[in-house]
Design an enzyme around this catalytic site. Structure first.
Site, mmCIF file in Angstrom:
data_model
loop_
_atom_site.group_PDB
_atom_site.id
_atom_site.type_symbol
_atom_site.label_atom_id
_atom_site.label_comp_id
_atom_site.label_asym_id
_atom_site.label_seq_id
_atom_site.Cartn_x
_atom_site.Cartn_y
_atom_site.Cartn_z
ATOM 1 N N ARG A 106 0.875 -1.178 0.000
ATOM 2 C CA ARG A 106 0.000 0.000 0.000
ATOM 3 C C ARG A 106 0.909 1.225 0.000
ATOM 4 N NH1 ARG A 106 -5.319 1.445 3.542
ATOM 5 N NH2 ARG A 106 -6.128 0.000 1.989
ATOM 6 N N HIS A 133 -7.499 0.824 -6.383
ATOM 7 C CA HIS A 133 -7.692 -0.054 -5.217
ATOM 8 C C HIS A 133 -8.319 -1.367 -5.713
ATOM 9 C CE1 HIS A 133 -7.843 -1.296 -1.197
ATOM 10 N NE2 HIS A 133 -8.707 -0.454 -0.673
ATOM 11 N N GLN A 136 -10.148 -3.802 -3.241
ATOM 12 C CA GLN A 136 -11.507 -3.411 -2.848
ATOM 13 C C GLN A 136 -12.497 -3.846 -3.928
ATOM 14 O OE1 GLN A 136 -11.990 -1.411 0.178
ATOM 15 N NE2 GLN A 136 -14.020 -2.281 -0.098
ATOM 16 N N ASP A 228 -17.345 6.691 -0.599
ATOM 17 C CA ASP A 228 -15.958 6.657 -0.123
ATOM 18 C C ASP A 228 -15.739 7.978 0.619
ATOM 19 O OD1 ASP A 228 -13.225 6.269 0.225
ATOM 20 O OD2 ASP A 228 -12.696 6.471 -1.894
ATOM 21 N N CYS A 268 -16.469 1.511 0.977
ATOM 22 C CA CYS A 268 -15.220 0.767 1.160
ATOM 23 C C CYS A 268 -14.771 0.777 2.617
ATOM 24 C CB CYS A 268 -14.130 1.324 0.246
ATOM 25 S SG CYS A 268 -13.868 3.097 0.417
ATOM 26 N N ARG A 297 -13.381 -8.761 2.142
ATOM 27 C CA ARG A 297 -11.974 -8.415 1.890
ATOM 28 C C ARG A 297 -11.095 -9.622 2.240
ATOM 29 N NH1 ARG A 297 -10.511 -3.100 2.005
ATOM 30 N NH2 ARG A 297 -8.663 -3.866 0.920
HETATM 31 N N1 CP Z 1 -11.208 -0.101 2.584
HETATM 32 C C1 CP Z 1 -9.942 -0.181 3.004
HETATM 33 O O1 CP Z 1 -8.989 -0.356 2.223
HETATM 34 O O2 CP Z 1 -9.821 -0.098 4.363
HETATM 35 P P1 CP Z 1 -8.468 0.177 5.126
HETATM 36 O O3 CP Z 1 -7.936 1.504 4.656
HETATM 37 O O4 CP Z 1 -8.830 0.177 6.584
HETATM 38 O O5 CP Z 1 -7.497 -0.918 4.789
HETATM 39 N N1 NVA Z 2 -10.098 6.878 -1.211
HETATM 40 C C1 NVA Z 2 -9.717 6.397 0.093
HETATM 41 C C2 NVA Z 2 -9.925 4.923 0.173
HETATM 42 C C3 NVA Z 2 -9.679 4.334 1.532
HETATM 43 C C4 NVA Z 2 -9.831 2.850 1.549
HETATM 44 C C5 NVA Z 2 -8.282 6.765 0.385
HETATM 45 O O1 NVA Z 2 -7.448 6.658 -0.533
HETATM 46 O O2 NVA Z 2 -7.983 7.146 1.514
#
Ligand code: CP
Ligand code: NVA
Length: 318
Positions: A106, A133, A136, A228, A268, A297
């Site tokens: 990430r 993502h 997701q 989101d 999400c 997930r």
């Molecule tokens: N939706 C998602 O990716 O959650 P986190 O940021 O908690 O991993």
């Molecule tokens: N768009 C959000 C998604 C979190 C899972 C971010 O990037 O923070």
């Protein structure tokens, strides 16, 4: 040249067939766990976890999922590694490839996951970048399959920012024959490149891509509304401006009155209750699928690893 099939860098790299197959594997693995059955497909294998941004769901579900499949998750420390600063991306990727069997990443820049894949020899899994993502999207697809049965012809209305999650969902819709609608304030549309890449596929399948700046228009024919956060990780400096622009783009009971009565909602997560979605929607289990998607997930990540990693029994075979 990177073999994109060896990795999950962007959902756009995977075929419809492989995406559907992954969803079916996830559904099977979920059933198995619910019946108390655990595969040891990755017994003795180690999977690195490199997270530059915060996470609850992704980091937990990857670790739990890896343990459920008999493997070990190795939590790496980005600050200590100093990728590109203390040591080049090339050398870090080369070393990690000699120690771990796959790497879940990430990070901010999509370019970083692409480079790790180029320099290393192990599968790289994109666990969220500023651009996409895909993990997701797999959990969302599994939830649709379980709760709505079929993908074909469904309409997903994404109420929010045209960035990472929306980008992967547009790809998901194009690949699986769904319509995608984005409702966002002016200036928060998706990057042209993502739209251009998916347009031919949507057209070929007779599906629509639409953008509205009025959320009431966007939800009219939706089967699922998606939400989101307004302010993504790394954008904290834009908080005040974004919050004022996004104020009309809240999923609430009033907006739901404009959607078909069968319409479901998902998110999400993390949800900022009272901003992009209200308590009344979040706490309505009849319409809110977000917590089921959060459970998925776990199974979707295992299914992605299932597709990408060599089973322990086959390691070393030529
Ligand atoms: N939706 C998602 O990716 O959650 P986190 O940021 O908690 O991993
Ligand atoms: N768009 C959000 C998604 C979190 C899972 C971010 O990037 O923070």
């Amino acid at each position: 040249m990177t073999d994109k099939n060896k990795h999950l860098l962007r959902l756009a790299d995977w075929s419809e067939e492989r995406i559907l197959d992954t969803v079916e594997i996830a559904i099977r693995l979920k059933k198995e766990v619910h019946n108390g059955q655990f595969s040891d497909r990755f017994h003795g294998q180690n999977i690195g976890m490199f997270f530059e941004k915060p996470s609850l769901r992704t980091i937990t579900t990857f670790q739990v999922g890896i343990h459920q499949l008999g493997g070990s998750a190795v939590l790496l420390a980005p600050d200590s590694i100093g990728l590109g600063k203390r040591e080049s991306i090339h050398d870090v990727a080369t070393c990690l490839s000699r120690w771990v069997n796959a790497l879940v990443v990430r990070c901010f820049k999509q370019e970083l996951v692409e480079k790790l894949a180029e320099y290393g020899s192990i599968p790289i899994i994109n666990a969220l970048t500023d651009d996409s993502h895909p993990c997701q999207a797999f959990a969302f697809a599994q939830t649709i399959r379980e709760q709505l049965g079929d993908f074909s012809g469904k309409t997903v209305a994404f109420i929010g920012d045209g960035n990472n999650v929306a980008n992967s969902f547009l790809v998901l819709c194009a690949k699986l024959g769904m319509n995608f609608t984005l409702a966002c304030p002016q200036g928060y549309e998706q990057p042209e490149a993502v739209i251009r890449e998916m347009e031919p596929l949507l057209k070929k399948r007779g599906r629509q891509y639409r953008v509205f700046h009025d959320p009431k228009e966007a939800v009219k024919d939706a089967d699922i509304l998606y939400s989101d956060v307004w302010v993504s990780m790394g954008q904290e400096g834009e908080k005040a401006a974004k919050q004022s622009h996004f104020l009309p783009f809240q999923i609430n009971d009033e907006l739901l009155r404009f959607a078909p009565s069968h319409c479901k909602v998902s998110h999400c997560l993390p949800a900022h209750r009272g901003e992009e979605i209200t308590d009344s929607v979040m706490d309505n289990p009849k319409i809110n699928m977000a917590f089921e998607e959060a459970e998925n997930r776990l199974h979707a990540h295992k299914a992605v690893l299932w597709q990408l990693m060599t089973p322990t029994a086959d390691l070393g075979k030529v």
